[in-house]
Motif scaffolding. Structure first.
Motif, PDB file in Angstrom:
ATOM      1  N   ARG A  70       4.162  -2.738   2.221  1.00  0.00           N
ATOM      2  CA  ARG A  70       3.762  -4.135   2.040  1.00  0.00           C
ATOM      3  C   ARG A  70       3.727  -4.508   0.550  1.00  0.00           C
ATOM      4  NH1 ARG A  70      -0.767  -4.822   5.293  1.00  0.00           N
ATOM      5  NH2 ARG A  70       0.558  -5.721   6.871  1.00  0.00           N
ATOM      6  N   ALA A  71       3.226  -3.624  -0.275  1.00  0.00           N
ATOM      7  CA  ALA A  71       3.186  -3.891  -1.709  1.00  0.00           C
ATOM      8  C   ALA A  71       4.604  -4.093  -2.251  1.00  0.00           C
ATOM      9  CB  ALA A  71       2.479  -2.757  -2.446  1.00  0.00           C
ATOM     10  N   ALA A  72       5.529  -3.238  -1.842  1.00  0.00           N
ATOM     11  CA  ALA A  72       6.921  -3.360  -2.291  1.00  0.00           C
ATOM     12  C   ALA A  72       7.528  -4.686  -1.841  1.00  0.00           C
ATOM     13  CB  ALA A  72       7.743  -2.183  -1.771  1.00  0.00           C
ATOM     14  N   GLU A  73       7.209  -5.110  -0.624  1.00  0.00           N
ATOM     15  CA  GLU A  73       7.714  -6.384  -0.114  1.00  0.00           C
ATOM     16  C   GLU A  73       7.209  -7.574  -0.935  1.00  0.00           C
ATOM     17  OE1 GLU A  73       6.401  -6.251   3.938  1.00  0.00           O
ATOM     18  OE2 GLU A  73       8.131  -5.052   4.589  1.00  0.00           O
ATOM     19  N   HIS A  74       6.055  -7.403  -1.580  1.00  0.00           N
ATOM     20  CA  HIS A  74       5.475  -8.459  -2.417  1.00  0.00           C
ATOM     21  C   HIS A  74       5.769  -8.234  -3.901  1.00  0.00           C
ATOM     22  CE1 HIS A  74       3.237  -9.395   1.248  1.00  0.00           C
ATOM     23  NE2 HIS A  74       3.048 -10.574   0.715  1.00  0.00           N
ATOM     24  N   GLY A  75       6.698  -7.341  -4.187  1.00  0.00           N
ATOM     25  CA  GLY A  75       7.078  -7.096  -5.573  1.00  0.00           C
ATOM     26  C   GLY A  75       6.046  -6.315  -6.365  1.00  0.00           C
ATOM     27  N   ARG A  76       5.198  -5.583  -5.669  1.00  0.00           N
ATOM     28  CA  ARG A  76       4.171  -4.791  -6.329  1.00  0.00           C
ATOM     29  C   ARG A  76       4.397  -3.324  -6.017  1.00  0.00           C
ATOM     30  NH1 ARG A  76      -1.648  -7.299  -5.876  1.00  0.00           N
ATOM     31  NH2 ARG A  76      -1.804  -6.197  -7.846  1.00  0.00           N
ATOM     32  N   ARG A  77       3.746  -2.469  -6.772  1.00  0.00           N
ATOM     33  CA  ARG A  77       3.862  -1.035  -6.547  1.00  0.00           C
ATOM     34  C   ARG A  77       2.476  -0.457  -6.296  1.00  0.00           C
ATOM     35  NH1 ARG A  77       7.228   3.287 -10.073  1.00  0.00           N
ATOM     36  NH2 ARG A  77       6.945   4.994  -8.619  1.00  0.00           N
ATOM     37  N   LEU A  78       2.303   0.215  -5.183  1.00  0.00           N
ATOM     38  CA  LEU A  78       1.042   0.863  -4.858  1.00  0.00           C
ATOM     39  C   LEU A  78       1.190   2.354  -5.115  1.00  0.00           C
ATOM     40  CD1 LEU A  78      -1.506   0.168  -2.279  1.00  0.00           C
ATOM     41  CD2 LEU A  78      -0.499   2.436  -2.119  1.00  0.00           C
ATOM     42  N   ARG A  79       0.269   2.892  -5.893  1.00  0.00           N
ATOM     43  CA  ARG A  79       0.243   4.330  -6.174  1.00  0.00           C
ATOM     44  C   ARG A  79      -1.139   4.856  -5.848  1.00  0.00           C
ATOM     45  NH1 ARG A  79       4.104   5.672 -10.252  1.00  0.00           N
ATOM     46  NH2 ARG A  79       3.716   7.816  -9.637  1.00  0.00           N
TER      47      ARG A  79
END
Length: 120
Positions: A70-79
């Motif tokens: 979901r983060a990638a779909e919103h242009g974000r990166r979750l680590r």
């Protein structure tokens, strides 16, 4: 009690949150909803601190993987940071190496080994 105890800004426009409960079937819906809200409401990378938590079952694992997607779909990166060795192995086996922000062995939380029941 909120599953995510605090949201602390970190330099560079990222967000850092700490999960205070074990990720399991019981807690996954709350954690999922709070992460979805966080992902929608901001910009930049998200650091998910797992040092006070861990993945206990498939629902917890699915929550992490879905949040990463979901983060990638919103242009974000979750680590994730602060993962115990078991959670780290589960993420690696699931092909999610990029979600883990590597730490040295000394920085990783130590989880006591489970005692095996003696055979009767």
């Amino acid at each position: 009690m909120s599953s995510i105890a605090s949201l602390v800004p970190v330099g560079g426009g990222s967000s850092r949150v700490r999960v205070q409960v074990p990720l399991s079937r019981a807690t996954a819906p709350d954690v999922r909803d709070e992460l979805a809200s966080l992902i929608r409401s901001g910009e930049g990378p998200i650091l998910l601190d797992m040092s006070a938590s861990g993945v206990l079952d498939p629902a917890g694992m699915a929550t992490l993987v879905a949040a990463h997607v979901r983060a990638a779909e919103h242009g974000r990166r979750l680590r994730v940071v602060g993962v115990d060795e078991r959670t780290r192995r589960l993420l690696l086996r699931a092909g999610r190496r990029r979600i883990i922000l590597e730490q040295t062995a000394a920085e990783r939380p130590v989880v006591p080994a489970r005692r095996r029941a003696a055979a009767v």
